[in-house]
Design a protein around this motif. Sequence first.
Motif, short mmCIF file in Angstrom:
data_model
loop_
_atom_site.label_atom_id
_atom_site.label_comp_id
_atom_site.label_asym_id
_atom_site.label_seq_id
_atom_site.Cartn_x
_atom_site.Cartn_y
_atom_site.Cartn_z
N HIS A 7 -12.27 15.62 4.76
CA HIS A 7 -11.06 16.35 5.17
C HIS A 7 -11.07 16.61 6.67
N ASP A 8 -12.25 16.99 7.20
CA ASP A 8 -12.36 17.24 8.64
C ASP A 8 -12.11 15.96 9.44
N ALA A 9 -12.62 14.83 8.92
CA ALA A 9 -12.44 13.57 9.63
C ALA A 9 -10.98 13.14 9.64
N ASP A 10 -10.21 13.65 8.67
CA ASP A 10 -8.80 13.29 8.56
C ASP A 10 -7.93 14.07 9.55
N VAL A 11 -8.48 15.14 10.14
CA VAL A 11 -7.69 15.99 11.03
C VAL A 11 -7.12 15.23 12.23
N PRO A 12 -7.92 14.39 12.96
CA PRO A 12 -7.33 13.65 14.09
C PRO A 12 -6.19 12.74 13.67
N VAL A 13 -6.31 12.11 12.48
CA VAL A 13 -5.24 11.23 12.00
C VAL A 13 -3.97 12.04 11.77
N ARG A 14 -4.11 13.22 11.15
CA ARG A 14 -2.94 14.06 10.89
C ARG A 14 -2.32 14.56 12.19
N ARG A 15 -3.18 14.90 13.18
CA ARG A 15 -2.65 15.34 14.47
C ARG A 15 -1.88 14.22 15.15
N ARG A 16 -2.41 12.99 15.07
CA ARG A 16 -1.70 11.85 15.66
C ARG A 16 -0.38 11.63 14.92
N GLY A 17 -0.40 11.78 13.58
CA GLY A 17 0.82 11.64 12.80
C GLY A 17 1.88 12.62 13.25
N VAL A 18 1.48 13.86 13.48
CA VAL A 18 2.42 14.89 13.96
C VAL A 18 2.95 14.51 15.34
N VAL A 88 14.25 7.36 -0.85
CA VAL A 88 13.61 6.68 0.27
C VAL A 88 13.48 7.62 1.47
N VAL A 89 14.55 8.33 1.78
CA VAL A 89 14.53 9.28 2.89
C VAL A 89 13.47 10.35 2.65
N ALA A 90 13.43 10.91 1.44
CA ALA A 90 12.47 11.97 1.12
C ALA A 90 11.03 11.48 1.25
N VAL A 91 10.75 10.27 0.77
CA VAL A 91 9.39 9.72 0.84
C VAL A 91 8.97 9.51 2.29
N ILE A 92 9.86 8.94 3.11
CA ILE A 92 9.51 8.70 4.52
C ILE A 92 9.25 10.01 5.25
N VAL A 93 10.10 11.00 5.03
CA VAL A 93 9.92 12.30 5.69
C VAL A 93 8.60 12.94 5.27
N ARG A 94 8.28 12.87 3.98
CA ARG A 94 7.04 13.47 3.48
C ARG A 94 5.81 12.71 4.00
N PHE A 95 5.94 11.41 4.15
CA PHE A 95 4.85 10.53 4.56
C PHE A 95 4.59 10.58 6.07
N ALA A 96 5.55 11.06 6.83
CA ALA A 96 5.52 10.96 8.29
C ALA A 96 4.26 11.57 8.92
N ARG A 97 3.77 12.67 8.41
CA ARG A 97 2.62 13.35 9.01
C ARG A 97 1.32 12.54 8.88
N ARG A 98 1.31 11.56 7.97
CA ARG A 98 0.10 10.77 7.74
C ARG A 98 0.07 9.50 8.59
N LEU A 99 1.12 9.25 9.35
CA LEU A 99 1.21 8.01 10.13
C LEU A 99 0.32 8.08 11.37
N GLY A 100 -0.41 7.00 11.62
CA GLY A 100 -1.23 6.92 12.82
C GLY A 100 -1.01 5.63 13.58
N SER A 101 -0.03 4.85 13.14
CA SER A 101 0.25 3.55 13.74
C SER A 101 1.65 3.55 14.32
N LEU A 102 1.77 3.21 15.61
CA LEU A 102 3.07 3.16 16.25
C LEU A 102 3.98 2.11 15.61
N GLY A 103 3.41 0.98 15.23
CA GLY A 103 4.19 -0.07 14.56
C GLY A 103 4.80 0.43 13.26
N TRP A 104 4.01 1.15 12.48
CA TRP A 104 4.52 1.71 11.22
C TRP A 104 5.59 2.77 11.50
N VAL A 105 5.41 3.53 12.56
CA VAL A 105 6.40 4.54 12.93
C VAL A 105 7.74 3.88 13.24
#
Length: 196
Positions: A7-18, A88-105
């Motif tokens: 969980h701690d290791a996942d924090v930088p990924v979540r921060r980047r997602g935000v 689709v809109v709801a899933v993307i909005v919910r998923f957004a905080r987990r994104l760490g790739s600019l291409g995926w964004v």
Amino acid sequence: MNGSSAHDADVPVRRRGVALIPILAGVAAAAYAADVVSKVLVVAEMTPGSPVSLIDGVLEFRLVRNSGAAFSMATGYTWVLTFVALAVVAVIVRFARRLGSLGWVVGLGLVLGGALGNLTDRLVRSPGPLRGHVVDFIQVGSWWPTFNLADSAVVCGAVLLVVLTLLGYDYDGTTTGWAARRSGHRPTDGEDDGDA
């Protein structure tokens, strides 16, 4: 025990997602605005059945009201497509905080903006809420169904996501397969290197 965990290791990924959420919102807003503005102009300036040729035999504007999905598929299922777009809109909005790739964004931003564009038509245009017909107006040749900028955004975004996945660029910013080898990353034991 030092209290560290996955969980701690996942924090930088979540921060980047935000941190990437404003880019996601910006791409979605640009795709949405382009779609809405183009439809407003087409509806105001064009008459159904009176196409405007831009490149003879190749590209024209033709105002069509579409009760189906992208490229006139699933005609007659407008209310079902409305709920699919909402999901689709709801899933993307919910998923957004987990994104760490600019291409995926960028890819998901295009899909989100396009989905919102056609969803707006289904909610506000006749014959009524949840049943509104989508405004299509771009005709390429005589063999391709009429479409709009929202359809283009969804398709381009989806193609980008497929390409990123095939190359090994994951949504969270990690890489596997070809992308990992290109960046010099060596998979550890138990980590998939993307080879069959």
